[in-house]
Scaffold this motif. Structure first.
Motif, PDB file in Angstrom:
ATOM      1  N   GLN A   1     -11.734  11.395  11.740  1.00 42.82           N
ATOM      2  CA  GLN A   1     -12.914  10.762  11.665  1.00 42.82           C
ATOM      3  C   GLN A   1     -14.029  11.581  11.282  1.00 42.82           C
ATOM      4  N   SER A   2     -14.016  12.794  12.009  1.00 39.74           N
ATOM      5  CA  SER A   2     -15.003  13.993  12.069  1.00 39.74           C
ATOM      6  C   SER A   2     -15.150  14.184  10.451  1.00 39.74           C
ATOM      7  N   THR A   3     -14.214  14.596   9.873  1.00 40.89           N
ATOM      8  CA  THR A   3     -14.138  15.072   8.500  1.00 40.89           C
ATOM      9  C   THR A   3     -15.041  13.973   7.707  1.00 40.89           C
ATOM     10  N   PHE A   4     -14.918  12.815   7.802  1.00 36.91           N
ATOM     11  CA  PHE A   4     -15.640  11.799   7.094  1.00 36.91           C
ATOM     12  C   PHE A   4     -16.946  11.721   7.369  1.00 36.91           C
ATOM     13  N   GLU A   5     -17.251  11.902   8.654  1.00 35.97           N
ATOM     14  CA  GLU A   5     -18.616  11.896   9.099  1.00 35.97           C
ATOM     15  C   GLU A   5     -19.356  13.009   8.464  1.00 35.97           C
ATOM     16  N   LYS A   6     -18.659  14.158   8.717  1.00 35.25           N
ATOM     17  CA  LYS A   6     -19.423  15.480   8.082  1.00 35.25           C
ATOM     18  C   LYS A   6     -19.576  15.214   6.541  1.00 35.25           C
ATOM     19  N   SER A   7     -18.837  14.705   5.728  1.00 38.86           N
ATOM     20  CA  SER A   7     -18.739  14.843   4.321  1.00 38.86           C
ATOM     21  C   SER A   7     -19.584  13.529   3.748  1.00 38.86           C
ATOM     22  N   PHE A   8     -19.612  12.331   4.595  1.00 41.85           N
ATOM     23  CA  PHE A   8     -20.168  11.205   3.793  1.00 41.85           C
ATOM     24  C   PHE A   8     -21.355  10.798   4.642  1.00 41.85           C
ATOM     25  N   SER A   9     -22.252   9.990   4.172  1.00 46.37           N
ATOM     26  CA  SER A   9     -23.470   9.500   4.937  1.00 46.37           C
ATOM     27  C   SER A   9     -23.499   8.027   4.972  1.00 46.37           C
ATOM     28  N   GLU A  10     -24.420   7.624   5.578  1.00 47.64           N
ATOM     29  CA  GLU A  10     -24.792   6.292   5.706  1.00 47.64           C
ATOM     30  C   GLU A  10     -24.790   5.232   4.305  1.00 47.64           C
ATOM     31  N   ASN A  11     -25.150   6.007   3.378  1.00 48.97           N
ATOM     32  CA  ASN A  11     -25.238   5.505   2.011  1.00 48.97           C
ATOM     33  C   ASN A  11     -23.958   5.297   1.369  1.00 48.97           C
ATOM     34  N   HIS A  12     -22.866   5.493   1.907  1.00 43.33           N
ATOM     35  CA  HIS A  12     -21.515   5.588   1.390  1.00 43.33           C
ATOM     36  C   HIS A  12     -20.605   4.468   1.763  1.00 43.33           C
ATOM     37  N   LEU A  13     -19.890   3.964   0.879  1.00 47.55           N
ATOM     38  CA  LEU A  13     -18.696   3.111   1.165  1.00 47.55           C
ATOM     39  C   LEU A  13     -17.327   3.763   0.764  1.00 47.55           C
ATOM     40  N   ILE A  14     -16.597   3.954   1.491  1.00 44.64           N
ATOM     41  CA  ILE A  14     -14.947   4.508   1.015  1.00 44.64           C
ATOM     42  C   ILE A  14     -13.970   3.138   1.078  1.00 44.64           C
ATOM     43  N   LEU A  15     -13.423   3.331  -0.199  1.00 44.66           N
ATOM     44  CA  LEU A  15     -12.446   2.015  -0.278  1.00 44.66           C
ATOM     45  C   LEU A  15     -11.021   2.774  -0.579  1.00 44.66           C
ATOM     46  N   PHE A  16     -10.009   2.576  -0.153  1.00 46.34           N
ATOM     47  CA  PHE A  16      -8.870   3.116  -0.272  1.00 46.34           C
ATOM     48  C   PHE A  16      -7.733   2.215   0.195  1.00 46.34           C
ATOM     49  N   GLY A  17      -6.382   2.611  -0.105  1.00 43.32           N
ATOM     50  CA  GLY A  17      -5.085   1.733   0.458  1.00 43.32           C
ATOM     51  C   GLY A  17      -4.448   2.539   1.614  1.00 43.32           C
ATOM     52  N   VAL A  18      -3.960   1.821   2.359  1.00 46.06           N
ATOM     53  CA  VAL A  18      -3.505   2.492   3.416  1.00 46.06           C
ATOM     54  C   VAL A  18      -2.513   1.323   4.411  1.00 46.06           C
ATOM     55  N   ASN A  19      -1.502   1.692   4.948  1.00 42.80           N
ATOM     56  CA  ASN A  19      -0.995   0.957   6.065  1.00 42.80           C
ATOM     57  C   ASN A  19      -1.595   0.676   7.204  1.00 42.80           C
ATOM     58  N   THR A  20      -1.553  -0.779   7.688  1.00 39.48           N
ATOM     59  CA  THR A  20      -2.221  -1.187   9.018  1.00 39.48           C
ATOM     60  C   THR A  20      -1.262  -1.714   9.605  1.00 39.48           C
ATOM     61  N   VAL A  21      -1.318  -1.778  10.853  1.00 36.15           N
ATOM     62  CA  VAL A  21      -0.498  -2.551  12.114  1.00 36.15           C
ATOM     63  C   VAL A  21      -1.434  -3.545  12.698  1.00 36.15           C
ATOM     64  N   SER A  22      -0.736  -4.785  13.069  1.00 33.36           N
ATOM     65  CA  SER A  22      -1.369  -5.631  13.622  1.00 33.36           C
ATOM     66  C   SER A  22      -1.783  -5.408  15.113  1.00 33.36           C
ATOM     67  N   ASP A  23      -2.924  -6.086  15.492  1.00 29.47           N
ATOM     68  CA  ASP A  23      -3.218  -5.840  16.910  1.00 29.47           C
ATOM     69  C   ASP A  23      -2.559  -6.725  17.753  1.00 29.47           C
ATOM     70  N   ASN A  24      -1.777  -7.736  17.292  1.00 26.43           N
ATOM     71  CA  ASN A  24      -1.136  -8.817  18.103  1.00 26.43           C
ATOM     72  C   ASN A  24      -0.259  -8.009  19.125  1.00 26.43           C
ATOM     73  N   GLN A  25      -0.347  -8.221  20.470  1.00 26.32           N
ATOM     74  CA  GLN A  25       0.625  -7.555  21.393  1.00 26.32           C
ATOM     75  C   GLN A  25       1.966  -8.263  21.227  1.00 26.32           C
ATOM     76  N   PHE A  26       2.116  -9.267  20.591  1.00 25.42           N
ATOM     77  CA  PHE A  26       3.448  -9.897  20.554  1.00 25.42           C
ATOM     78  C   PHE A  26       4.326  -9.561  19.483  1.00 25.42           C
ATOM     79  N   SER A  27       3.598  -8.756  18.489  1.00 28.52           N
ATOM     80  CA  SER A  27       4.269  -8.408  17.408  1.00 28.52           C
ATOM     81  C   SER A  27       3.740  -6.962  16.752  1.00 28.52           C
ATOM     82  N   SER A  28       4.466  -6.631  15.901  1.00 26.06           N
ATOM     83  CA  SER A  28       3.942  -5.237  15.400  1.00 26.06           C
ATOM     84  C   SER A  28       4.171  -5.309  13.804  1.00 26.06           C
ATOM     85  N   ASN A  29       3.646  -6.439  13.216  1.00 32.14           N
ATOM     86  CA  ASN A  29       3.734  -6.455  11.814  1.00 32.14           C
ATOM     87  C   ASN A  29       2.838  -5.338  11.021  1.00 32.14           C
ATOM     88  N   VAL A  30       3.414  -4.951  10.016  1.00 31.35           N
ATOM     89  CA  VAL A  30       2.676  -3.826   9.218  1.00 31.35           C
ATOM     90  C   VAL A  30       2.429  -4.064   7.922  1.00 31.35           C
TER      91      VAL A  30
END
Length: 524
Positions: A303-332
């Motif tokens: 996160q610190s690398t992003f804060e240092k390199s980008f500003s509030e004028n920027h949006l960064i879009l990318f693909g990544v795996n995410t994990v569900s926040d549901n405590q009863f499952s761990s869907n990816v």
């Protein structure tokens, strides 16, 4: 001797259709020799009618319907054998899956060829050398293309319409007719030379009429593109009606089991290629797959690398795996996210159309016992996203599509209120094959159908800006590393209020109805 060979069942039913189907690959990207379809498809029709007659005398000892099925089936096998062989390249990244390469090269065409086989089986017995038979023949192929796009998760790859991707002037009826209706018209047009072979006044007249329609469509499309170019030049580019966008194509090598150090280096390279101007509002589009094996929570440690390199004028879009926040499952999930410089997640979209065997394993309880896993890193299958979301930011209404979701027309047409489509992809899976070229061609159609600009960011694939009429404004090829940028205008077009598929079935019914009326009158 030679004549007997060319007139034999082995050649006409088995060998010749396989060769014809294989040659069709040259009509698609990257070759674009689609004129060969004016020869191949009519020959397929003539072989079918010829064998149909021969099956009643010369081949009468052979199963009549089986001959018709085999002609279509082996044509389809050749069609997919030459057109989708590149799929097997994705198996080379995991040694444990190398044994599946021959199965993929042959097995996929053997299965998909059934669609062509059943098309020929259903209409083959009724075909004669006349115009109404052309309508029936084209309708059967178009219907099977439609079914191929819908059933078994769908695989609408290399439909005949895509042979015109290199000529956007011919594609401007797409928003009106819909993709599958346009595909039907393409097949009918490719069959047009048959009308000259039939040698009758009605055939000649119809051939001329089809030619007028074809060139009329080209002239119409050309005028639409010219008007649109004038419109785009006259747009007053203010912060309210466009977004300055940078597409980054890092050309990373596809590797499994990346370390934290590997990810850190990748992030620094992506930022260096992005070259952010902190005072300029910018959307940065990074591709899918750049953080292979890592999920969003793990990437947040930088996160610190992003804060240092980008500003509030920027949006960064990318693909990544995410994990569900549901405590009863761990869907990816295979996700597209948009963050700000503080790594706050402003938007997340989970991929809806997952690639069979690539992102999930069908019949996993059975196949996993045989040592088969999904192609992407890890053993667990990705979970399927539940809804199509639109990212709203000021006047931006962004529709996300991940990887091969771009080949499904309904995923973009069913999403209202969009004024920009973004497609991210990881095309390194396909190496130096024709796969990335064919993949990019589909994006041209989605831009035209929805009358909006389309941004495509791919790692080792085609990264492009495509305008709302299918014109590629800027592009990076699969072997190029770099960045392209453009002021992308928001095109707020009227949304289609009717079901596109209904038009297709209405045209399909019309073709069959004309055939039945003609046949009834002929019998009388």
């Amino acid at each position: 001797m030679i004549f007997n060979f060319f007139n034999s069942r082995f050649f006409l039913v088995f060998l010749f259709p396989l060769i014809l189907g294989s040659l069709t690959v040259f009509s698609f990207q990257p070759f674009n020799y689609n004129f060969i379809n004016f020869i191949i498809i009519p020959i397929l029709f003539l072989v079918t009618t010829y064998v149909q007659k021969k099956s009643k005398n010369r081949y009468r000892k052979r199963p009549y319907l089986l001959n018709l099925f085999l002609i279509g089936y082996l044509f389809g096998v050749g069609f997919f054998l030459a057109g989708t062989y590149w799929v097997s390249h994705s198996l080379t990244f995991d040694e444990s899956l190398n044994f599946l390469i021959p199965i993929t090269i042959v097995g996929l065409p053997l299965f998909l060829g059934l669609f062509f086989g059943f098309a020929n089986l259903i209409v083959g017995p009724f075909l004669k050398n006349n115009f109404v038979s052309i309508l029936l023949f084209a309708s059967s192929l178009a219907l099977m293309d439609f079914l191929r796009a819908k059933i078994f998760t769908g695989f609408p790859w290399n439909l005949w319409a895509y042979t015109w991707s290199w000529m956007p002037d011919t594609l401007q009826l797409l928003p009106i007719l819909g993709f599958f209706s346009f595909n039907l018209f393409c097949i009918i047009i490719y069959c047009a030379p048959l009308l000259l072979i039939f040698r009758n006044k009605f055939g000649y007249t119809t051939f001329i009429l089809i030619g007028i329609i074809f060139f009329g469509n080209y002239i119409y499309g050309n005028s639409i593109i010219k008007k649109n170019n004038k419109y785009l030049k006259q747009i007053n580019f203010t912060q309210e009606n466009y977004i300055f966008t940078k597409i980054i194509s890092p050309n990373f090598e596809l590797k499994y089991n990346l370390s934290n150090d590997d990810i850190s280096k990748k992030i620094l390279k992506l930022i260096r290629y992005s070259s952010p101007d902190k005072n300029k509002k910018t959307l940065f589009a990074w591709p899918e797959g750049v953080f292979t094996g890592f999920n969003l929570k793990q990437i947040k440690q930088y996160q610190s690398t992003f804060e240092k390199s980008f500003s509030e004028n920027h949006l960064i879009l990318f693909g990544v795996n995410t994990v569900s926040d549901n405590q009863f499952s761990s869907n990816v999930f295979n996700s597209l996210v948009i963050i700000n410089n503080k790594f706050d997640v402003l938007f997340k979209y989970d991929k809806i159309k997952l690639v069979p065997f690539g992102e999930f394993l069908p019949f996993d309880k059975i196949l996993s016992k045989l040592g088969i896993k999904k192609i992407t890193e890890g053993y667990a299958s990705f979970s399927e996203g539940k809804e199509k979301n639109i990212f709203l930011f000021d006047k931006l209404k962004l529709l996300p599509l991940i990887c091969y979701e771009i080949i499904f027309p309904e995923l973009s047409q069913n999403a209202n209120q969009k004024n920009l489509i973004v497609n991210i992809s990881e095309d390194a899976w396909f190496g130096d094959t024709i796969g990335p070229n064919q993949h990019m061609a589909k994006a041209i159609f989605r831009a035209i159908e929805n009358n909006v600009f389309l941004i495509r960011s791919a790692n080792r694939g085609f990264s492009v800006f495509i305008d709302n009429k299918g014109i590629i404004k800027k592009a990076l090829k699969p072997d190029e590393t770099g960045v392209i940028e453009l002021n992308v205008p928001f095109i707020n077009s009227a949304q289609i209020k009717y079901k596109i598929d209904l038009i297709f079935f209405a045209l399909l019914f019309t073709c069959v109805f004309i055939f039945l009326i003609f046949k009834k009158n002929e019998n009388k």
